[in-house]
Enzyme design. Sequence first.
Site, PDB file in Angstrom:
ATOM      1  N   SER A   1      65.053  46.493  -8.741  1.00  0.00           N
ATOM      2  CA  SER A   1      64.562  46.102  -9.833  1.00  0.00           C
ATOM      3  C   SER A   1      65.660  46.163 -11.247  1.00  0.00           C
ATOM      4  O   SER A   1      65.502  44.889 -11.607  1.00  0.00           O
ATOM      5  CB  SER A   1      63.175  46.732 -10.499  1.00  0.00           C
ATOM      6  OG  SER A   1      63.472  48.411 -10.708  1.00  0.00           O
ATOM      7  N   TYR A   2      67.145  46.500 -11.165  1.00  0.00           N
ATOM      8  CA  TYR A   2      67.536  46.606 -11.874  1.00  0.00           C
ATOM      9  C   TYR A   2      68.692  45.380 -12.209  1.00  0.00           C
ATOM     10  O   TYR A   2      69.334  45.047 -11.209  1.00  0.00           O
ATOM     11  CB  TYR A   2      68.546  47.660 -12.072  1.00  0.00           C
ATOM     12  CG  TYR A   2      67.828  48.879 -12.886  1.00  0.00           C
ATOM     13  CD1 TYR A   2      66.491  49.426 -12.637  1.00  0.00           C
ATOM     14  CD2 TYR A   2      68.356  51.040 -12.525  1.00  0.00           C
ATOM     15  CE1 TYR A   2      65.836  50.812 -13.274  1.00  0.00           C
ATOM     16  CE2 TYR A   2      67.966  51.069 -12.339  1.00  0.00           C
ATOM     17  CZ  TYR A   2      66.509  51.766 -12.855  1.00  0.00           C
ATOM     18  OH  TYR A   2      65.929  52.726 -13.145  1.00  0.00           O
ATOM     19  N   GLN A   3      68.411  44.662 -13.352  1.00  0.00           N
ATOM     20  CA  GLN A   3      68.717  43.231 -13.491  1.00  0.00           C
ATOM     21  C   GLN A   3      69.163  42.574 -12.168  1.00  0.00           C
ATOM     22  O   GLN A   3      70.482  41.769 -11.646  1.00  0.00           O
ATOM     23  CB  GLN A   3      70.596  43.149 -13.808  1.00  0.00           C
ATOM     24  CG  GLN A   3      70.594  43.822 -14.685  1.00  0.00           C
ATOM     25  CD  GLN A   3      69.314  44.667 -15.633  1.00  0.00           C
ATOM     26  OE1 GLN A   3      68.689  45.207 -16.523  1.00  0.00           O
ATOM     27  NE2 GLN A   3      70.594  46.297 -15.297  1.00  0.00           N
TER      28      GLN A   3
ATOM     29  N   GLY B   1      68.616  43.272  -9.065  1.00  0.00           N
ATOM     30  CA  GLY B   1      70.186  43.972  -8.030  1.00  0.00           C
ATOM     31  C   GLY B   1      71.527  43.873  -8.119  1.00  0.00           C
ATOM     32  O   GLY B   1      72.000  44.035  -7.233  1.00  0.00           O
TER      33      GLY B   1
END
Length: 345
Positions: A60-62, A64
Amino acid sequence: MKYTKLGNSDLIVSRICMGCMGFGDAKNGQHSWTLDEEHSREIIKRGLELGINFFDTAISYQSGTSEQYVGRVLRDYTKREDIVVATKFLPRTQQEMEAGISGQQHIEHMVNKSLENLGMDYVDLYIYHMWDYQTPLYDIMEGLNNIIKAGKTRYIGISNCFAWQLAKANALAEKEGFAKFVSIQGHYNLIFREEEREMAKLCAEDNIAMTPYSALAGGRLSKTFKETSKRLEEDSYAKFKYNATAEQDSVIIERVAELAEKYGVSMTEISLAWLLSKVTAPVVGATKLHHVEGAVKAVDFILTEEENAYLEELYIPHALVGVMAQNTVSAAKEKHVWSVGNQKI
């Protein structure tokens, strides 16, 4: 750097885990303060030079791109067998549920996408990012066990859950012969200590590793109130978590600054030295080289029992915030906690 075993696993991890939420294309995420690949590369490389071998990211961070940056940099600077890589997956979406995609199918899809992003054949630790109240726990645990058997992860961990949820999950895993969670990544730092109520006691009893996030409270435990940073100014989620209690937290932060001045070290070193006395490996984010260096120095800084008590004594209980506040509402509405096959228990 010092190293330790991660709970009941065979993983040997550095006492500092590099949190990688600060890496990734800001255009593809919720955070405006994240680093591009060039600057992410500098931070990760410096961490490796200082002995960090434990890296935590999430799909979920940026969108992928954090996984993509981390994977490329680690391939360039180290051997796969010398590092421990953790990533996390999200609950099923409403669209997946409507399409009839099961928990097992969802987990397989998620891990395959993360491995593609990372450019790796497996991760060392695959973390259940937040409790999925719409999917039977049996499906989650079976799905995670399946990807361990497939060689896509070595161990599993969990994040953002209550102690009773972790206990039930591991009890189900033991009953069914599934893999158990070996770690918990919860919200825990010197100005947010609610994990001490039950989670810390469960982890001590069952040898489950604590690898807390927000180790420096979004930078609040590394700076005096006169200092600021882009992260402090622009991180709206951290403001949501900490602004309401800023006044009561300030007296603890002042004591961190006092001890830092006494010893001629950074506030980061004091705050993390306290946390390192409680947990296996805090997840520490870094967007500047000195962030990494300060975190690593904390490993060798030991506070006395009296100093730990001095930092702790003014703490006032906090209400749950963020994901865990949402979990409280969801748990109250939940109709079942787990199921075996089609039978709800």
